[in-house]
Design a protein around this motif. Structure first.
Motif, PDB file in Angstrom:
ATOM      1  N   GLY A 145       0.834  -1.224   0.000  1.00 52.44           N
ATOM      2  CA  GLY A 145       0.000   0.000   0.000  1.00 52.44           C
ATOM      3  C   GLY A 145       0.853   1.252   0.000  1.00 52.44           C
ATOM      4  N   GLY A 146       2.047   1.162  -0.620  1.00 51.24           N
ATOM      5  CA  GLY A 146       2.941   2.327  -0.707  1.00 51.24           C
ATOM      6  C   GLY A 146       2.510   3.246  -1.840  1.00 51.24           C
ATOM      7  N   THR A 147       3.464   3.978  -2.388  1.00 50.83           N
ATOM      8  CA  THR A 147       3.190   4.964  -3.448  1.00 50.83           C
ATOM      9  C   THR A 147       2.295   4.366  -4.529  1.00 50.83           C
ATOM     10  N   MET A 148       2.661   3.207  -5.049  1.00 53.15           N
ATOM     11  CA  MET A 148       1.929   2.625  -6.171  1.00 53.15           C
ATOM     12  C   MET A 148       0.703   1.846  -5.714  1.00 53.15           C
ATOM     13  N   GLY A 149       0.870   1.031  -4.675  1.00 52.19           N
ATOM     14  CA  GLY A 149      -0.219   0.155  -4.239  1.00 52.19           C
ATOM     15  C   GLY A 149      -1.456   0.936  -3.821  1.00 52.19           C
ATOM     16  N   VAL A 168      -3.565  -5.362   0.826  1.00 53.01           N
ATOM     17  CA  VAL A 168      -2.780  -6.119   1.812  1.00 53.01           C
ATOM     18  C   VAL A 168      -1.505  -5.338   2.132  1.00 53.01           C
ATOM     19  N   GLU A 169      -1.312  -5.061   3.397  1.00 55.55           N
ATOM     20  CA  GLU A 169      -0.062  -4.413   3.840  1.00 55.55           C
ATOM     21  C   GLU A 169       0.599  -5.280   4.887  1.00 55.55           C
ATOM     22  N   ALA A 170       1.868  -4.976   5.171  1.00 63.45           N
ATOM     23  CA  ALA A 170       2.629  -5.807   6.100  1.00 63.45           C
ATOM     24  C   ALA A 170       2.199  -5.576   7.551  1.00 63.45           C
ATOM     25  N   GLU A 185       0.388  -7.266  -7.459  1.00 64.42           N
ATOM     26  CA  GLU A 185       1.446  -7.169  -6.442  1.00 64.42           C
ATOM     27  C   GLU A 185       2.213  -5.864  -6.655  1.00 64.42           C
ATOM     28  N   ALA A 186       2.317  -5.045  -5.576  1.00 64.47           N
ATOM     29  CA  ALA A 186       3.042  -3.753  -5.665  1.00 64.47           C
ATOM     30  C   ALA A 186       3.884  -3.545  -4.411  1.00 64.47           C
ATOM     31  N   VAL A 187       4.565  -4.613  -3.985  1.00 66.95           N
ATOM     32  CA  VAL A 187       5.473  -4.464  -2.831  1.00 66.95           C
ATOM     33  C   VAL A 187       6.819  -3.938  -3.341  1.00 66.95           C
ATOM     34  N   SER A 188       7.720  -3.684  -2.416  1.00 63.05           N
ATOM     35  CA  SER A 188       9.023  -3.105  -2.757  1.00 63.05           C
ATOM     36  C   SER A 188       9.733  -3.937  -3.831  1.00 63.05           C
ATOM     37  N   GLU A 189      10.619  -3.260  -4.586  1.00 59.03           N
ATOM     38  CA  GLU A 189      11.272  -3.893  -5.753  1.00 59.03           C
ATOM     39  C   GLU A 189      12.370  -4.865  -5.293  1.00 59.03           C
ATOM     40  N   ASN A 190      11.950  -6.046  -4.856  1.00 64.38           N
ATOM     41  CA  ASN A 190      12.899  -7.044  -4.333  1.00 64.38           C
ATOM     42  C   ASN A 190      12.405  -8.410  -4.808  1.00 64.38           C
ATOM     43  N   LEU A 216      11.356 -11.092  -2.135  1.00 67.17           N
ATOM     44  CA  LEU A 216      10.096 -10.705  -1.471  1.00 67.17           C
ATOM     45  C   LEU A 216       8.913 -10.955  -2.416  1.00 67.17           C
ATOM     46  N   LYS A 217       9.065 -10.551  -3.661  1.00 63.08           N
ATOM     47  CA  LYS A 217       7.964 -10.707  -4.620  1.00 63.08           C
ATOM     48  C   LYS A 217       7.653 -12.192  -4.870  1.00 63.08           C
ATOM     49  N   LYS A 218       8.703 -13.020  -4.919  1.00 65.41           N
ATOM     50  CA  LYS A 218       8.464 -14.458  -5.131  1.00 65.41           C
ATOM     51  C   LYS A 218       7.667 -15.029  -3.949  1.00 65.41           C
ATOM     52  N   THR A 267       1.961  -8.363 -11.620  1.00 64.99           N
ATOM     53  CA  THR A 267       2.970  -7.629 -10.847  1.00 64.99           C
ATOM     54  C   THR A 267       3.134  -6.234 -11.434  1.00 64.99           C
ATOM     55  N   ASN A 268       3.351  -5.280 -10.520  1.00 63.63           N
ATOM     56  CA  ASN A 268       3.579  -3.897 -10.938  1.00 63.63           C
ATOM     57  C   ASN A 268       5.078  -3.585 -11.020  1.00 63.63           C
ATOM     58  N   THR A 269       5.900  -4.620 -11.032  1.00 59.97           N
ATOM     59  CA  THR A 269       7.359  -4.378 -11.043  1.00 59.97           C
ATOM     60  C   THR A 269       7.781  -3.428 -12.174  1.00 59.97           C
ATOM     61  N   SER A 270       8.792  -2.603 -11.879  1.00 66.10           N
ATOM     62  CA  SER A 270       9.325  -1.680 -12.891  1.00 66.10           C
ATOM     63  C   SER A 270      10.406  -2.339 -13.720  1.00 66.10           C
ATOM     64  N   SER A 271      11.018  -3.401 -13.171  1.00 64.59           N
ATOM     65  CA  SER A 271      12.217  -3.896 -13.857  1.00 64.59           C
ATOM     66  C   SER A 271      12.538  -5.371 -13.643  1.00 64.59           C
ATOM     67  N   MET A 293       1.544  -5.741 -14.955  1.00 62.11           N
ATOM     68  CA  MET A 293       0.653  -4.573 -15.125  1.00 62.11           C
ATOM     69  C   MET A 293       1.420  -3.416 -14.537  1.00 62.11           C
ATOM     70  N   HIS A 294       2.143  -2.703 -15.354  1.00 63.22           N
ATOM     71  CA  HIS A 294       3.041  -1.639 -14.884  1.00 63.22           C
ATOM     72  C   HIS A 294       2.302  -0.306 -14.946  1.00 63.22           C
ATOM     73  N   PHE A 295       1.742   0.071 -13.776  1.00 56.56           N
ATOM     74  CA  PHE A 295       1.044   1.361 -13.658  1.00 56.56           C
ATOM     75  C   PHE A 295       2.091   2.465 -13.508  1.00 56.56           C
ATOM     76  N   MET A 296       1.679   3.689 -13.772  1.00 58.81           N
ATOM     77  CA  MET A 296       2.590   4.837 -13.655  1.00 58.81           C
ATOM     78  C   MET A 296       2.161   5.716 -12.478  1.00 58.81           C
TER      79      MET A 296
HETATM   80  N1  LIG Z   1       7.240   4.592  -7.442  1.00 56.58           N
HETATM   81  C1  LIG Z   1       7.085   4.552  -8.753  1.00 56.58           C
HETATM   82  O1  LIG Z   1       7.111   5.581  -9.439  1.00 56.58           O
HETATM   83  C2  LIG Z   1       6.840   3.236  -9.442  1.00 56.58           C
HETATM   84  C3  LIG Z   1       6.288   3.266 -10.734  1.00 56.58           C
HETATM   85  C4  LIG Z   1       5.966   2.057 -11.351  1.00 56.58           C
HETATM   86  C5  LIG Z   1       6.214   0.860 -10.704  1.00 56.58           C
HETATM   87  N2  LIG Z   1       6.781   0.862  -9.457  1.00 56.58           N
HETATM   88  C6  LIG Z   1       6.980  -0.445  -8.815  1.00 56.58           C
HETATM   89  O2  LIG Z   1       5.936  -0.627  -7.872  1.00 56.58           O
HETATM   90  C7  LIG Z   1       6.378  -1.426  -6.775  1.00 56.58           C
HETATM   91  C8  LIG Z   1       6.144  -0.678  -5.479  1.00 56.58           C
HETATM   92  O3  LIG Z   1       6.833   0.543  -5.533  1.00 56.58           O
HETATM   93  P1  LIG Z   1       6.449   1.769  -4.577  1.00 56.58           P
HETATM   94  O4  LIG Z   1       7.145   2.967  -5.149  1.00 56.58           O
HETATM   95  O5  LIG Z   1       4.982   1.797  -4.331  1.00 56.58           O
HETATM   96  O6  LIG Z   1       7.207   1.323  -3.234  1.00 56.58           O
HETATM   97  P2  LIG Z   1       6.878   1.742  -1.725  1.00 56.58           P
HETATM   98  O7  LIG Z   1       8.128   1.513  -0.954  1.00 56.58           O
HETATM   99  O8  LIG Z   1       6.241   3.104  -1.680  1.00 56.58           O
HETATM  100  O9  LIG Z   1       5.766   0.692  -1.281  1.00 56.58           O
HETATM  101  C9  LIG Z   1       6.028  -0.664  -1.089  1.00 56.58           C
HETATM  102  C10 LIG Z   1       5.050  -1.136  -0.030  1.00 56.58           C
HETATM  103  O10 LIG Z   1       5.133  -2.557   0.058  1.00 56.58           O
HETATM  104  C11 LIG Z   1       4.850  -2.887   1.405  1.00 56.58           C
HETATM  105  N3  LIG Z   1       5.272  -4.246   1.715  1.00 56.58           N
HETATM  106  C12 LIG Z   1       6.538  -4.718   1.890  1.00 56.58           C
HETATM  107  N4  LIG Z   1       6.499  -6.027   2.213  1.00 56.58           N
HETATM  108  C13 LIG Z   1       5.182  -6.395   2.226  1.00 56.58           C
HETATM  109  C14 LIG Z   1       4.499  -7.612   2.507  1.00 56.58           C
HETATM  110  N5  LIG Z   1       5.158  -8.712   2.817  1.00 56.58           N
HETATM  111  N6  LIG Z   1       3.150  -7.612   2.436  1.00 56.58           N
HETATM  112  C15 LIG Z   1       2.475  -6.489   2.109  1.00 56.58           C
HETATM  113  N7  LIG Z   1       3.074  -5.306   1.860  1.00 56.58           N
HETATM  114  C16 LIG Z   1       4.409  -5.252   1.906  1.00 56.58           C
HETATM  115  C17 LIG Z   1       5.619  -1.834   2.195  1.00 56.58           C
HETATM  116  O11 LIG Z   1       5.144  -1.752   3.530  1.00 56.58           O
HETATM  117  C18 LIG Z   1       5.349  -0.579   1.375  1.00 56.58           C
HETATM  118  O12 LIG Z   1       4.220   0.128   1.844  1.00 56.58           O
HETATM  119  C19 LIG Z   1       7.845  -1.750  -7.066  1.00 56.58           C
HETATM  120  O13 LIG Z   1       7.920  -2.995  -7.695  1.00 56.58           O
HETATM  121  C20 LIG Z   1       8.265  -0.630  -8.018  1.00 56.58           C
HETATM  122  O14 LIG Z   1       9.323  -1.024  -8.863  1.00 56.58           O
HETATM  123  C21 LIG Z   1       7.080   2.010  -8.808  1.00 56.58           C
END
Ligand SMILES: NC(=O)c1ccc[n+]([C@@H]2O[C@H](COP(=O)([O-])OP(=O)(O)OC[C@H]3O[C@@H](n4cnc5c(N)ncnc54)[C@H](O)[C@@H]3O)[C@@H](O)[C@H]2O)c1
Length: 288
Positions: free
Chosen positions: A14-18, A35-37, A91-96, A99-101, A119-123, A142-145
């Motif tokens: 539920g970060g920036t993208m989620g 879903v958040e952690a 799935e939009a969790v941190s770019e790891n 973790l994503k797997k 997955t919303n992964t960027s890379s 599904m790569h949202f902006m």
């Molecule tokens: N920020 C961007 O501009 C952008 C654009 C397109 C794609 N993306 C991709 O979107 C994804 C998320 O990026 P972001 O910028 O939102 O990151 P972010 O750090 O803002 O958010 C990631 C969220 O994932 C949560 N998280 C971590 N582990 C978790 C778990 N086990 N269960 C549930 N939630 C968990 C964290 O608490 C955090 O809120 C990445 O894959 C990134 O590459 C980012």
């Protein structure tokens, strides 16, 4: 899964993208579980969504009743298992990758039969993420902006084993969300970052070589190429650590020196000058 069968959606992270992705699904009529952690993070994401819906209502982009209806469709959970029975996960969790797997394995267990896992992964490679679930033909990118409620593009990424049916459903779903789909295969950086990041990297190299000043580099690209923002300013907004990580993915993925990250970009990250989020990057962003 066909697009008309998708009514329940699970967004993980539920970060920036989620939070933006959950916002858009709930607004467009989908029963959405975010879903958040941790509970505090889930509450924070909900508050952000409510604030952003308020802003849209104040601007007249949506009706006040749309906001209430969207919030009524939105729930939070602390694991995919708690959201059990969804037809689509994004799935939009941190770019790891690890973790994503892990999240993908959990989503595979909790999803409704035939569900699509996106997955919303960027890379990161969609094909590799797909390898951890029972049916990789139902995994897609599904790569949202950012910001999701505003930006029209969804870059759709087909993994090596993504089926035509999955692609057709996600293409139609993207249109249902009021967005425009554009398709890329699963190659490093897809299209968006494969084209954008080398441009940013080259602008940083020009600055490093003293070819021009930061202001003039940005002005040339803004006024000359009709870009809304210059590449150095854009890099500050994206985060210089994110730019460096994506250049690393391109460099390693293609093994081609044309993707070598600029030494200045590396140094900026080493110095903790990450852009807007750290208060300074190529420009300064004093805390208000
Ligand atoms: N920020 C961007 O501009 C952008 C654009 C397109 C794609 N993306 C991709 O979107 C994804 C998320 O990026 P972001 O910028 O939102 O990151 P972010 O750090 O803002 O958010 C990631 C969220 O994932 C949560 N998280 C971590 N582990 C978790 C778990 N086990 N269960 C549930 N939630 C968990 C964290 O608490 C955090 O809120 C990445 O894959 C990134 O590459 C980012």
């Amino acid at each position: 899964m066909r697009v008309m069968d998708i009514t329940r959606v699970c967004v993980v992270g539920g970060g920036t993208m989620g939070n933006g992705i959950a916002h858009v699904f709930a607004l467009k009529g989908f029963e959405t579980t975010l879903v958040e952690a941790k509970k505090e993070l889930a509450d924070k994401a909900l508050a952000t969504i409510a604030g952003n819906l308020d802003r849209q209502a104040a601007k007249g982009v949506i009706a006040a009743t749309d906001k209430d209806a969207a919030l009524a469709r939105l729930k939070t959970a602390l694991s995919p298992a708690q959201a059990k029975g969804f037809h689509l996960a994004v799935e939009a969790v941190s770019e790891n990758l690890e973790l994503k797997k892990r999240i993908f394995r959990d989503l595979d267990e909790a999803a409704a039969p035939g569900a699509i896992l996106a997955t919303n992964t960027s890379s990161l490679p969609v094909t590799e993420l797909a390898s951890v679930v029972k049916d990789p033909s139902r995994v897609i990118g599904m790569h949202f902006m950012n910001p999701v409620p505003v930006m029209k593009l969804v870059e759709i990424i087909r993994g090596l084993q993504t089926s035509d049916e999955t692609h057709a459903a996600i293409h139609a779903l993207t249109l249902k969300l009021g967005k425009t789909p554009a398709l890329a295969k699963d190659f490093p950086g897809f299209i968006s970052n494969r084209v954008l990041m080398p441009m940013i990297n080259e602008a940083i190299t020009c600055l490093h070589e003293g070819v021009s000043s930061r202001e003039d580099i940005d002005t040339i690209m803004k006024l000359g190429m009709a870009h809304p923002m210059g590449p150095l300013q854009l890099a500050d907004y994206i985060g210089l650590d994110v730019c460096l990580a994506i250049m690393g993915v391109l460099h390693e993925g293609f093994g081609d020196s044309k993707y070598r990250p600029s030494p200045l970009l590396k140094q900026m990250v080493q110095a903790g000058r990450l852009g807007v989020k750290s208060g300074a990057g190529f420009y300064d962003y004093p805390k208000k």
